[in-house]
Design an enzyme around this catalytic site. Structure first.
Site, PDB file in Angstrom:
ATOM      1  N   SER A  97       0.855  -1.178   0.000  1.00  0.00           N
ATOM      2  CA  SER A  97       0.000   0.000   0.000  1.00  0.00           C
ATOM      3  C   SER A  97       0.886   1.221   0.000  1.00  0.00           C
ATOM      4  O   SER A  97       2.080   1.150   0.321  1.00  0.00           O
ATOM      5  CB  SER A  97      -0.876   0.002   1.262  1.00  0.00           C
ATOM      6  OG  SER A  97      -1.512   1.246   1.473  1.00  0.00           O
ATOM      7  N   TYR A 116      -2.426  -0.868  10.411  1.00  0.00           N
ATOM      8  CA  TYR A 116      -2.387  -1.052   8.964  1.00  0.00           C
ATOM      9  C   TYR A 116      -1.061  -0.569   8.393  1.00  0.00           C
ATOM     10  O   TYR A 116      -0.402  -1.275   7.613  1.00  0.00           O
ATOM     11  CB  TYR A 116      -3.554  -0.282   8.330  1.00  0.00           C
ATOM     12  CG  TYR A 116      -3.688  -0.474   6.835  1.00  0.00           C
ATOM     13  CD1 TYR A 116      -4.307  -1.603   6.319  1.00  0.00           C
ATOM     14  CD2 TYR A 116      -3.204   0.477   5.942  1.00  0.00           C
ATOM     15  CE1 TYR A 116      -4.437  -1.791   4.947  1.00  0.00           C
ATOM     16  CE2 TYR A 116      -3.331   0.303   4.569  1.00  0.00           C
ATOM     17  CZ  TYR A 116      -3.949  -0.828   4.085  1.00  0.00           C
ATOM     18  OH  TYR A 116      -4.072  -1.012   2.728  1.00  0.00           O
TER      19      TYR A 116
END
Length: 273
Positions: free
Chosen positions: A156, A169
């Site tokens: 990501s 995350y």
């Protein structure tokens, strides 16, 4: 047909319109046989039905692909299930050549003080430890086959930069950078490449939830939130599932045979390092 004769596993590929489906479809369109894998059904509070790929949806995706495809329900937090997924690919399709660690939790977003130990563990267990289990299982079988292979983790933009309400995350995605760098050193002599793809925001089903969540936090409409997002991206738009799928296909191809240990940004210029 770059992947004719190849067999690919894509975890977290059981949701229509998701990154996993787009990746699986792109590999299939270029000739690969596919294993569509997702958790199949809710297992606990961290895996609600609204956020996961169920068995029926997995079957629909597999049936819609142009090449041979099967499904396998797998909770990537369990190394035995991950090993079973790898063995299924070989038993059902004859080999294991491409493994894409796409399964992830991106829907547990809270202020730092509200993140519980269970929240933290759920995100790390799926996003980082689950990828480790996948990499380990795939590498073992690729080494045994003796003809190399491709392992790609879907990281990501959060693998490069921090974001509020995304402590676990961001930590999990940063961890994938280190995982690829280390694993690529060990697996290079075996002809196995290990890379990450780092997309910026993509409005999948999960992305839609994120849009609504962060728009509400900022007290603005979703439309205004998306407008501001596009304004900070040099190419003027968020990512599309096919942007990530194209990057994965390249890294799985023979053209990328000398690329390993990398974390490739697919962000329209938003993330430059």
């Amino acid at each position: 047909m770059r992947f004719a004769g190849k067999v690919a596993v894509v975890t977290g590929s059981g949701r229509k319109g998701g990154l996993g489906e787009a990746i699986a479809r792109r590999l299939s369109e270029e000739g690969a046989k596919l294993v569509i894998s997702d958790i199949g059904g809710s297992r606990d509070a961290a895996t609600p039905d609204a956020m996961i790929g169920g068995t029926a949806e997995m079957q629909e995706i597999a049936a819609s692909l142009p090449t041979q495809a099967s499904i396998f329900s797998c909770d990537v937090r369990d190394p035995a299930q991950v090993a079973g997924l790898a063995d299924h690919a070989i038993a059902a399709h004859g080999s294991l050549d491409i493994w894409v660690n796409n399964a992830g939790i991106g829907y547990i977003m809270k202020p730092l003080g509200e993140v519980s130990p269970d929240d933290w563990r759920a995100v790390i267990d799926v996003n980082l430890t689950g990828a480790w289990f996948g990499l380990q299982a795939a590498a073992e079988r690729m080494i045994r086959q003796g003809r190399g292979g491709r392992i790609v983790n879907i990281a990501s933009q959060a693998a490069k930069s921090g974001f509020p309400h995304a402590q676990a995350y961001t930590a999990s995605k940063h961890g994938l950078v280190g995982l690829a760098r280390s694993a690529s050193i060990e697996l290079g002599p075996e002809g196995i490449t290990v890379n990450n793809v780092c997309p910026n925001h993509v409005t999948t089903g999960l992305g839609k939830w994120q849009n609504e969540h962060f728009a509400e936090l900022q007290g603005i409409s979703v439309e205004e939130y998306l407008k501001r997002m596009a304004g900070r991206i040099p190419m003027g738009r968020p990512g599309l599932p096919q942007d990530t799928a194209s990057a994965v296909a390249f890294l799985c191809s023979d053209e990328a045979v000398y690329i390993t240990g990398e974390s490739m940004n697919v962000s329209g210029g938003e993330e430059p390092h």
